[in-house]
Design a protein around this motif. Structure first.
Motif, PDB file in Angstrom:
ATOM      1  N   ILE A 110      18.187   7.324   3.216  1.00 28.00           N
ATOM      2  CA  ILE A 110      17.158   6.311   3.010  1.00 28.00           C
ATOM      3  C   ILE A 110      15.783   6.911   3.299  1.00 28.00           C
ATOM      4  O   ILE A 110      15.631   7.691   4.232  1.00 28.00           O
ATOM      5  N   ALA A 111      14.837   6.538   2.483  1.00 31.43           N
ATOM      6  CA  ALA A 111      13.464   7.001   2.682  1.00 31.43           C
ATOM      7  C   ALA A 111      12.769   6.125   3.715  1.00 31.43           C
ATOM      8  O   ALA A 111      12.929   4.905   3.712  1.00 31.43           O
ATOM      9  N   GLY A 112      11.985   6.748   4.578  1.00 33.17           N
ATOM     10  CA  GLY A 112      11.238   5.991   5.586  1.00 33.17           C
ATOM     11  C   GLY A 112      10.270   5.000   4.967  1.00 33.17           C
ATOM     12  O   GLY A 112      10.002   3.938   5.528  1.00 33.17           O
ATOM     13  N   CYS A 113       9.769   5.320   3.777  1.00 36.60           N
ATOM     14  CA  CYS A 113       8.793   4.426   3.157  1.00 36.60           C
ATOM     15  C   CYS A 113       9.429   3.151   2.605  1.00 36.60           C
ATOM     16  O   CYS A 113       8.718   2.270   2.108  1.00 36.60           O
ATOM     17  N   ASP A 161       1.960   7.937  -3.154  1.00 36.57           N
ATOM     18  CA  ASP A 161       1.440   8.448  -1.888  1.00 36.57           C
ATOM     19  C   ASP A 161       1.893   9.894  -1.712  1.00 36.57           C
ATOM     20  O   ASP A 161       3.056  10.158  -1.436  1.00 36.57           O
ATOM     21  N   SER A 162       0.958  10.822  -1.888  1.00 34.89           N
ATOM     22  CA  SER A 162       1.285  12.245  -1.776  1.00 34.89           C
ATOM     23  C   SER A 162       1.363  12.713  -0.329  1.00 34.89           C
ATOM     24  O   SER A 162       1.882  13.796  -0.057  1.00 34.89           O
ATOM     25  N   GLY A 163       0.863  11.906   0.590  1.00 38.67           N
ATOM     26  CA  GLY A 163       0.882  12.279   2.004  1.00 38.67           C
ATOM     27  C   GLY A 163       1.529  11.213   2.859  1.00 38.67           C
ATOM     28  O   GLY A 163       1.050  10.915   3.956  1.00 38.67           O
ATOM     29  N   CYS A 164       2.627  10.649   2.390  1.00 40.61           N
ATOM     30  CA  CYS A 164       3.290   9.546   3.092  1.00 40.61           C
ATOM     31  C   CYS A 164       3.590   9.918   4.546  1.00 40.61           C
ATOM     32  O   CYS A 164       4.278  10.894   4.828  1.00 40.61           O
ATOM     33  N   ALA A 165       3.070   9.121   5.451  1.00 40.61           N
ATOM     34  CA  ALA A 165       3.227   9.389   6.883  1.00 40.61           C
ATOM     35  C   ALA A 165       4.667   9.231   7.353  1.00 40.61           C
ATOM     36  O   ALA A 165       5.063   9.828   8.351  1.00 40.61           O
ATOM     37  N   LEU A 166       5.457   8.446   6.633  1.00 39.47           N
ATOM     38  CA  LEU A 166       6.833   8.202   7.062  1.00 39.47           C
ATOM     39  C   LEU A 166       7.833   9.133   6.386  1.00 39.47           C
ATOM     40  O   LEU A 166       9.007   9.126   6.730  1.00 39.47           O
ATOM     41  N   CYS A 167       7.378   9.932   5.439  1.00 37.68           N
ATOM     42  CA  CYS A 167       8.275  10.808   4.685  1.00 37.68           C
ATOM     43  C   CYS A 167       7.697  12.211   4.566  1.00 37.68           C
ATOM     44  O   CYS A 167       7.620  12.772   3.481  1.00 37.68           O
ATOM     45  N   LYS A 168       7.285  12.760   5.649  1.00 38.05           N
ATOM     46  CA  LYS A 168       6.595  14.050   5.622  1.00 38.05           C
ATOM     47  C   LYS A 168       7.522  15.210   5.255  1.00 38.05           C
ATOM     48  O   LYS A 168       7.114  16.161   4.615  1.00 38.05           O
ATOM     49  N   TYR A 169       8.771  15.139   5.655  1.00 40.18           N
ATOM     50  CA  TYR A 169       9.686  16.252   5.480  1.00 40.18           C
ATOM     51  C   TYR A 169      10.885  15.861   4.625  1.00 40.18           C
ATOM     52  O   TYR A 169      11.288  14.706   4.584  1.00 40.18           O
ATOM     53  N   LYS A 171       7.717  15.541  -4.585  1.00 38.98           N
ATOM     54  CA  LYS A 171       6.368  15.955  -4.169  1.00 38.98           C
ATOM     55  C   LYS A 171       5.559  14.804  -3.589  1.00 38.98           C
ATOM     56  O   LYS A 171       4.610  15.020  -2.847  1.00 38.98           O
ATOM     57  N   SER A 172       5.930  13.582  -3.936  1.00 39.08           N
ATOM     58  CA  SER A 172       5.217  12.409  -3.416  1.00 39.08           C
ATOM     59  C   SER A 172       6.188  11.242  -3.287  1.00 39.08           C
ATOM     60  O   SER A 172       7.316  11.311  -3.789  1.00 39.08           O
ATOM     61  N   CYS A 173       5.739  10.212  -2.628  1.00 40.95           N
ATOM     62  CA  CYS A 173       6.507   8.977  -2.533  1.00 40.95           C
ATOM     63  C   CYS A 173       5.941   8.004  -3.563  1.00 40.95           C
ATOM     64  O   CYS A 173       4.714   7.874  -3.694  1.00 40.95           O
ATOM     65  N   ILE A 174       6.824   7.353  -4.272  1.00 38.45           N
ATOM     66  CA  ILE A 174       6.412   6.338  -5.240  1.00 38.45           C
ATOM     67  C   ILE A 174       7.145   5.055  -4.892  1.00 38.45           C
ATOM     68  O   ILE A 174       8.383   5.009  -4.927  1.00 38.45           O
ATOM     69  N   GLN A 175       6.362   4.048  -4.536  1.00 41.06           N
ATOM     70  CA  GLN A 175       6.910   2.752  -4.169  1.00 41.06           C
ATOM     71  C   GLN A 175       6.570   1.744  -5.264  1.00 41.06           C
ATOM     72  O   GLN A 175       5.444   1.711  -5.745  1.00 41.06           O
ATOM     73  N   ILE A 176       7.548   0.931  -5.629  1.00 46.26           N
ATOM     74  CA  ILE A 176       7.381  -0.030  -6.711  1.00 46.26           C
ATOM     75  C   ILE A 176       7.515  -1.445  -6.141  1.00 46.26           C
ATOM     76  O   ILE A 176       8.474  -1.750  -5.433  1.00 46.26           O
ATOM     77  N   PHE A 177       6.549  -2.278  -6.495  1.00 48.63           N
ATOM     78  CA  PHE A 177       6.528  -3.687  -6.100  1.00 48.63           C
ATOM     79  C   PHE A 177       6.531  -4.549  -7.345  1.00 48.63           C
ATOM     80  O   PHE A 177       5.944  -4.183  -8.360  1.00 48.63           O
ATOM     81  N   ASN A 190      11.583  -1.093  -5.268  1.00 46.20           N
ATOM     82  CA  ASN A 190      12.337   0.085  -4.833  1.00 46.20           C
ATOM     83  C   ASN A 190      11.408   1.263  -4.550  1.00 46.20           C
ATOM     84  O   ASN A 190      10.244   1.245  -4.917  1.00 46.20           O
ATOM     85  N   VAL A 191      11.972   2.249  -3.871  1.00 48.49           N
ATOM     86  CA  VAL A 191      11.311   3.538  -3.708  1.00 48.49           C
ATOM     87  C   VAL A 191      11.854   4.404  -4.830  1.00 48.49           C
ATOM     88  O   VAL A 191      13.044   4.721  -4.865  1.00 48.49           O
ATOM     89  N   GLN A 192      10.972   4.762  -5.760  1.00 47.29           N
ATOM     90  CA  GLN A 192      11.391   5.538  -6.927  1.00 47.29           C
ATOM     91  C   GLN A 192      11.539   7.024  -6.586  1.00 47.29           C
ATOM     92  O   GLN A 192      12.453   7.685  -7.067  1.00 47.29           O
ATOM     93  N   GLU A 193      10.620   7.539  -5.770  1.00 46.31           N
ATOM     94  CA  GLU A 193      10.671   8.923  -5.301  1.00 46.31           C
ATOM     95  C   GLU A 193      10.242   8.948  -3.846  1.00 46.31           C
ATOM     96  O   GLU A 193       9.501   8.084  -3.408  1.00 46.31           O
ATOM     97  N   SER A 194      10.706   9.978  -3.135  1.00 47.01           N
ATOM     98  CA  SER A 194      10.313  10.122  -1.728  1.00 47.01           C
ATOM     99  C   SER A 194      10.266  11.588  -1.344  1.00 47.01           C
ATOM    100  O   SER A 194      11.117  12.383  -1.769  1.00 47.01           O
ATOM    101  N   ARG A 195       9.293  11.921  -0.532  1.00 45.08           N
ATOM    102  CA  ARG A 195       9.215  13.283   0.015  1.00 45.08           C
ATOM    103  C   ARG A 195      10.430  13.568   0.887  1.00 45.08           C
ATOM    104  O   ARG A 195      10.849  14.718   1.006  1.00 45.08           O
ATOM    105  N   ALA A 196      11.006  12.526   1.490  1.00 46.35           N
ATOM    106  CA  ALA A 196      12.205  12.708   2.311  1.00 46.35           C
ATOM    107  C   ALA A 196      13.396  13.156   1.465  1.00 46.35           C
ATOM    108  O   ALA A 196      14.328  13.750   1.974  1.00 46.35           O
ATOM    109  N   TYR A 197      13.352  12.873   0.156  1.00 49.56           N
ATOM    110  CA  TYR A 197      14.413  13.305  -0.752  1.00 49.56           C
ATOM    111  C   TYR A 197      14.079  14.621  -1.434  1.00 49.56           C
ATOM    112  O   TYR A 197      14.850  15.116  -2.238  1.00 49.56           O
TER     113      TYR A 197
END
Length: 169
Positions: free
Chosen positions: A113-116, A98-106, A156-162, A146-153
């Motif tokens: 912890i990432a919002g996502c 998610d390149s435009g994650c609404a919960l991790c904009k900044y 560039k994008s959030c990556i969520q793994i299920f 897990n959240v592999q990457e987050s814009r909050a960190y």
């Protein structure tokens, strides 16, 4: 003004307040020694999914054949976000980018912890709710990994793994 949950679902609401609340909560919980914030955020997401499912059910059943579309639809409907969804059948994981994650904009320097993380619980529970209420035998269930990457960190994008598992029917 008192709105019902159905009316709130139909209303255009900004994610600003929710995003800010999540990070204030995360900071507060961290400062007060609350452990395993990710698990707590996952549970928040599960609770949201159970409530939201009572007002909107996008499909009768989720399978490996339609899971990409279902996940994309849930993100679009609830978060107004377009995501890429990949399935790794070898590892039995679903990767959502998610390149435009609404919960991790900044990017926040002081965030642990990432919002996502909330989305891991929300998406997995939503899909499981759909399948649990299906008249057909469910094919799969998913769980947060897990959240592999987050814009909050600062990524560039959030990556969520299920993780997914096939039902034993």
């Amino acid at each position: 003004m008192n709105l019902t949950r159905s009316e709130l679902k139909a209303a255009d609401a900004t994610m600003n307040q929710l995003r800010n609340a999540i990070y204030h909560l995360g900071r507060f919980m961290g400062k007060n020694g609350v452990e395993d914030l990710a698990t707590r955020f996952h549970q928040m997401g599960r609770n949201i999914a159970k409530t939201y499912y009572a007002y909107w059910n996008p499909i009768e059943m989720v399978s490996l054949n339609n899971i990409r579309d279902v996940i994309a639809t849930i993100y679009k409907e609830i978060l107004n976000s377009s995501v890429g969804v990949e399935i790794n059948n070898t590892e039995k994981v679903i990767v959502v980018r998610d390149s435009g994650c609404a919960l991790c904009k900044y990017h926040y320097e002081d965030i642990e912890i990432a919002g996502c993380e909330i989305l891991l619980g929300l998406i997995s529970e939503y899909i499981n709710q759909i399948n649990l209420h299906s008249k057909k035998n469910p094919e799969i269930f998913i769980e947060p990994l897990n959240v592999q990457e987050s814009r909050a960190y600062g990524n560039k994008s959030c990556i969520q793994i299920f993780k997914y598992k096939r039902s034993e029917t």
